[in-house]
Design a protein around this motif. Structure first.
Motif, PDB file in Angstrom:
ATOM      1  N   GLY A 276       0.801  -1.216   0.000  1.00 21.62           N
ATOM      2  CA  GLY A 276       0.000   0.000   0.000  1.00 21.62           C
ATOM      3  C   GLY A 276       0.829   1.259   0.000  1.00 21.62           C
ATOM      4  O   GLY A 276       0.311   2.362   0.212  1.00 21.62           O
ATOM      5  N   GLY A 277       2.133   1.122  -0.254  1.00 17.93           N
ATOM      6  CA  GLY A 277       3.027   2.272  -0.284  1.00 17.93           C
ATOM      7  C   GLY A 277       3.393   2.659  -1.702  1.00 17.93           C
ATOM      8  O   GLY A 277       3.572   1.792  -2.567  1.00 17.93           O
ATOM      9  N   THR A 278       3.517   3.951  -1.948  1.00 17.43           N
ATOM     10  CA  THR A 278       3.880   4.460  -3.271  1.00 17.43           C
ATOM     11  C   THR A 278       5.062   5.414  -3.144  1.00 17.43           C
ATOM     12  O   THR A 278       5.028   6.340  -2.331  1.00 17.43           O
ATOM     13  N   LEU A 279       6.104   5.179  -3.935  1.00 20.95           N
ATOM     14  CA  LEU A 279       7.245   6.082  -3.996  1.00 20.95           C
ATOM     15  C   LEU A 279       7.066   6.988  -5.196  1.00 20.95           C
ATOM     16  O   LEU A 279       6.908   6.517  -6.321  1.00 20.95           O
ATOM     17  N   ARG A 280       7.095   8.286  -4.962  1.00 21.14           N
ATOM     18  CA  ARG A 280       6.877   9.273  -6.023  1.00 21.14           C
ATOM     19  C   ARG A 280       8.153  10.089  -6.225  1.00 21.14           C
ATOM     20  O   ARG A 280       8.453  11.020  -5.482  1.00 21.14           O
ATOM     21  N   PRO A 281       8.973   9.730  -7.238  1.00 23.29           N
ATOM     22  CA  PRO A 281      10.163  10.527  -7.523  1.00 23.29           C
ATOM     23  C   PRO A 281       9.767  11.914  -8.032  1.00 23.29           C
ATOM     24  O   PRO A 281       8.779  12.055  -8.768  1.00 23.29           O
ATOM     25  N   VAL A 282      10.528  12.925  -7.638  1.00 21.73           N
ATOM     26  CA  VAL A 282      10.274  14.291  -8.091  1.00 21.73           C
ATOM     27  C   VAL A 282      11.501  14.732  -8.877  1.00 21.73           C
ATOM     28  O   VAL A 282      12.564  15.008  -8.309  1.00 21.73           O
ATOM     29  N   GLU A 283      11.371  14.762 -10.172  1.00 21.17           N
ATOM     30  CA  GLU A 283      12.492  14.991 -11.072  1.00 21.17           C
ATOM     31  C   GLU A 283      13.145  16.355 -10.822  1.00 21.17           C
ATOM     32  O   GLU A 283      12.490  17.397 -10.814  1.00 21.17           O
ATOM     33  N   GLY A 284      14.465  16.322 -10.595  1.00 21.26           N
ATOM     34  CA  GLY A 284      15.246  17.546 -10.441  1.00 21.26           C
ATOM     35  C   GLY A 284      15.171  18.192  -9.081  1.00 21.26           C
ATOM     36  O   GLY A 284      15.851  19.185  -8.838  1.00 21.26           O
ATOM     37  N   ALA A 285      14.359  17.647  -8.176  1.00 20.59           N
ATOM     38  CA  ALA A 285      14.154  18.289  -6.874  1.00 20.59           C
ATOM     39  C   ALA A 285      15.275  17.938  -5.901  1.00 20.59           C
ATOM     40  O   ALA A 285      15.855  16.858  -5.953  1.00 20.59           O
ATOM     41  N   GLU A 286      15.517  18.859  -4.984  1.00 19.93           N
ATOM     42  CA  GLU A 286      16.476  18.644  -3.908  1.00 19.93           C
ATOM     43  C   GLU A 286      15.745  18.062  -2.690  1.00 19.93           C
ATOM     44  O   GLU A 286      14.686  17.464  -2.827  1.00 19.93           O
ATOM     45  N   HIS A 287      16.286  18.267  -1.506  1.00 25.27           N
ATOM     46  CA  HIS A 287      15.772  17.631  -0.297  1.00 25.27           C
ATOM     47  C   HIS A 287      14.349  18.065   0.056  1.00 25.27           C
ATOM     48  O   HIS A 287      13.515  17.256   0.449  1.00 25.27           O
ATOM     49  N   GLU A 288      14.069  19.356  -0.075  1.00 23.13           N
ATOM     50  CA  GLU A 288      12.765  19.882   0.335  1.00 23.13           C
ATOM     51  C   GLU A 288      11.815  19.880  -0.858  1.00 23.13           C
ATOM     52  O   GLU A 288      11.508  20.925  -1.440  1.00 23.13           O
ATOM     53  N   VAL A 289      11.304  18.707  -1.172  1.00 23.62           N
ATOM     54  CA  VAL A 289      10.487  18.575  -2.380  1.00 23.62           C
ATOM     55  C   VAL A 289       9.200  19.380  -2.305  1.00 23.62           C
ATOM     56  O   VAL A 289       8.669  19.809  -3.334  1.00 23.62           O
ATOM     57  N   LEU A 290       8.672  19.610  -1.110  1.00 27.46           N
ATOM     58  CA  LEU A 290       7.457  20.408  -0.969  1.00 27.46           C
ATOM     59  C   LEU A 290       7.758  21.901  -0.900  1.00 27.46           C
ATOM     60  O   LEU A 290       6.844  22.710  -0.686  1.00 27.46           O
ATOM     61  N   MET A 291       9.019  22.263  -1.110  1.00 31.94           N
ATOM     62  CA  MET A 291       9.410  23.664  -1.134  1.00 31.94           C
ATOM     63  C   MET A 291      10.216  23.957  -2.384  1.00 31.94           C
ATOM     64  O   MET A 291      11.177  24.725  -2.372  1.00 31.94           O
ATOM     65  N   GLU A 292       9.781  23.326  -3.452  1.00 33.67           N
ATOM     66  CA  GLU A 292      10.337  23.653  -4.765  1.00 33.67           C
ATOM     67  C   GLU A 292       9.491  24.781  -5.379  1.00 33.67           C
ATOM     68  O   GLU A 292       8.827  25.510  -4.649  1.00 33.67           O
ATOM     69  N   ASP A 293       9.480  24.929  -6.691  1.00 32.84           N
ATOM     70  CA  ASP A 293       8.751  26.032  -7.318  1.00 32.84           C
ATOM     71  C   ASP A 293       7.240  25.869  -7.125  1.00 32.84           C
ATOM     72  O   ASP A 293       6.743  24.797  -6.777  1.00 32.84           O
ATOM     73  N   ALA A 294       6.513  26.939  -7.344  1.00 30.08           N
ATOM     74  CA  ALA A 294       5.076  26.963  -7.068  1.00 30.08           C
ATOM     75  C   ALA A 294       4.319  25.887  -7.830  1.00 30.08           C
ATOM     76  O   ALA A 294       3.405  25.253  -7.282  1.00 30.08           O
ATOM     77  N   ALA A 295       4.677  25.664  -9.079  1.00 26.42           N
ATOM     78  CA  ALA A 295       3.973  24.654  -9.880  1.00 26.42           C
ATOM     79  C   ALA A 295       4.202  23.257  -9.314  1.00 26.42           C
ATOM     80  O   ALA A 295       3.274  22.445  -9.228  1.00 26.42           O
ATOM     81  N   THR A 296       5.442  22.966  -8.918  1.00 24.39           N
ATOM     82  CA  THR A 296       5.743  21.655  -8.332  1.00 24.39           C
ATOM     83  C   THR A 296       5.018  21.483  -7.006  1.00 24.39           C
ATOM     84  O   THR A 296       4.443  20.425  -6.728  1.00 24.39           O
ATOM     85  N   ARG A 297       5.039  22.520  -6.166  1.00 24.28           N
ATOM     86  CA  ARG A 297       4.330  22.443  -4.890  1.00 24.28           C
ATOM     87  C   ARG A 297       2.845  22.167  -5.095  1.00 24.28           C
ATOM     88  O   ARG A 297       2.257  21.318  -4.414  1.00 24.28           O
ATOM     89  N   ALA A 298       2.248  22.883  -6.030  1.00 28.73           N
ATOM     90  CA  ALA A 298       0.816  22.707  -6.284  1.00 28.73           C
ATOM     91  C   ALA A 298       0.517  21.289  -6.749  1.00 28.73           C
ATOM     92  O   ALA A 298      -0.457  20.667  -6.298  1.00 28.73           O
ATOM     93  N   GLN A 299       1.357  20.765  -7.628  1.00 23.11           N
ATOM     94  CA  GLN A 299       1.147  19.414  -8.153  1.00 23.11           C
ATOM     95  C   GLN A 299       1.280  18.368  -7.050  1.00 23.11           C
ATOM     96  O   GLN A 299       0.431  17.478  -6.910  1.00 23.11           O
ATOM     97  N   LEU A 300       2.337  18.477  -6.260  1.00 23.94           N
ATOM     98  CA  LEU A 300       2.568  17.479  -5.219  1.00 23.94           C
ATOM     99  C   LEU A 300       1.525  17.560  -4.111  1.00 23.94           C
ATOM    100  O   LEU A 300       1.066  16.531  -3.600  1.00 23.94           O
ATOM    101  N   ASN A 301       1.136  18.773  -3.737  1.00 23.99           N
ATOM    102  CA  ASN A 301       0.106  18.905  -2.707  1.00 23.99           C
ATOM    103  C   ASN A 301      -1.233  18.368  -3.192  1.00 23.99           C
ATOM    104  O   ASN A 301      -1.981  17.758  -2.421  1.00 23.99           O
ATOM    105  N   ALA A 302      -1.533  18.563  -4.474  1.00 20.97           N
ATOM    106  CA  ALA A 302      -2.765  18.007  -5.036  1.00 20.97           C
ATOM    107  C   ALA A 302      -2.723  16.481  -5.016  1.00 20.97           C
ATOM    108  O   ALA A 302      -3.715  15.817  -4.682  1.00 20.97           O
ATOM    109  N   GLU A 303      -1.564  15.913  -5.351  1.00 16.64           N
ATOM    110  CA  GLU A 303      -1.422  14.454  -5.307  1.00 16.64           C
ATOM    111  C   GLU A 303      -1.556  13.932  -3.876  1.00 16.64           C
ATOM    112  O   GLU A 303      -2.187  12.887  -3.644  1.00 16.64           O
ATOM    113  N   MET A 304      -0.975  14.652  -2.932  1.00 20.40           N
ATOM    114  CA  MET A 304      -1.046  14.223  -1.544  1.00 20.40           C
ATOM    115  C   MET A 304      -2.483  14.255  -1.028  1.00 20.40           C
ATOM    116  O   MET A 304      -2.946  13.311  -0.381  1.00 20.40           O
ATOM    117  N   VAL A 305      -3.206  15.309  -1.328  1.00 24.10           N
ATOM    118  CA  VAL A 305      -4.598  15.413  -0.882  1.00 24.10           C
ATOM    119  C   VAL A 305      -5.449  14.326  -1.526  1.00 24.10           C
ATOM    120  O   VAL A 305      -6.279  13.703  -0.859  1.00 24.10           O
TER     121      VAL A 305
END
Length: 310
Positions: A276-305
């Motif tokens: 039941g676990g999913t690994l989601r690679p974030v291309e080009g991202a550094e350590h703080e994947v939820l603090m990348e650019d606005a578009a990436t943040r929006a996409q990842l937060n939408a996926e998380m929700v």
């Protein structure tokens, strides 16, 4: 009744209504909780920050979650943020035992219930918070699902440095002199001692500036390098967790492809063996994947929700 704690809304950039409260762990250590309520919320995200972090750093994340109908309750762990520091050297990232962080988890959960924070609860845990969060799941943290961001299930050390770091941290801890900076670590917070170029946190200049403004405006929130004892405790805890099966909760783990702080193989191994676990690679991202650019943040937060709601 617990008095309100300082909260710096102007640097957090979170949703309206955010505030902070003092709370105490079972052993008496004073902690700080930050709450962003949401009217008609469909649940509450328990946010476990990483080492050196503090509540206000997640204001933008809380705003994204509020826009999706979730309240957010975050914590300043012992030894960082405005929680009690554990050594006279205020910038030293120190802890007595890694298991002490579970006392902080219990205090946050009690605070959630005292506030009447809407259930179900969900976990969002970054870096060191991911290590604490995995242990908390094993100990029965009542969350419906969990999301991890670059979880510290291992520490990135050069292969030849692992035995040296293990030996040094163990010996100094045994002799009671572990409350000193680990070799090679800074005595100033990373955001103020490092340039944006080739930093290990984010590729986004705007987010880097946001975090740096916070550190400059409220230096009391910041932390520098870890102690030898923290390093020893972290290595022991990561090894212990690696030997345990995965908890039953569904989980989604974000991991930047440029990760350089936590141990990537440990994350991949854990997620490959998490039903039941999913690994989601974030291309080009550094350590703080939820603090990348606005578009990436929006996409990842939408996926998380969407994952939480699924």
């Amino acid at each position: 009744m617990t008095a309100d704690a300082p909260f710096f809304a102007e640097i957090a950039e979170g949703p309206d209504g955010g505030h902070a409260m003092w709370m105490h762990a079972q052993d008496g250590v004073r902690l700080r909780a930050g709450y962003w309520p949401q009217e008609g919320a469909s649940g509450t995200v328990l946010l476990f920050p990483g080492r050196t972090e503090y509540i206000e750093k997640y204001g933008r994340t809380a705003a994204d979650l509020a826009g999706k109908g979730f309240a957010t309750l975050a914590i300043d762990w012992r030894g960082q943020g405005l929680a009690d520091r554990l050594d006279d050297e205020q910038m030293l990232g120190h802890v007595g035992k890694f298991s002490d962080y579970q006392l902080d988890v219990q205090a946050l959960l009690a605070k959630a219930r005292a506030l009447g924070a809407p259930e179900p609860y969900y976990l969002l845990a970054h870096s060191m918070g991911g290590c604490i969060g995995l242990r908390a799941l094993h100990e029965g943290l009542p969350v419906k699902a969990a999301a991890f961001s670059a979880p510290m299930w291992g520490i990135s050390l050069a292969r030849h440095m692992r035995p040296i770091a293990t030996l040094l941290s163990t010996v100094t801890t045994l002799f009671g002199i572990g409350a000193q900076f680990a070799p090679g670590t800074a005595r100033e917070t990373y955001l103020l001692s490092s340039p944006f170029e080739d930093n290990m946190l984010t590729t986004d200049a705007d987010t880097w500036a946001y975090m740096k403004r916070q550190a400059e405006a409220q230096p009391a929130l910041t932390l520098a390098g870890p102690s030898l004892q923290w390093l020893h405790e972290a290595l022991v805890e990561c090894k212990a967790l690696a030997a345990m099966p995965s908890p039953p909760q569904r989980t989604l783990t974000f991991l930047g492809t440029q990760e350089r702080i936590v141990d990537v193989p440990s994350i991949k191994t854990r997620m490959a063996n998490w039903p039941g676990g999913t690994l989601r690679p974030v291309e080009g991202a550094e350590h703080e994947v939820l603090m990348e650019d606005a578009a990436t943040r929006a996409q990842l937060n939408a996926e998380m929700v969407a994952f939480f709601q699924g």
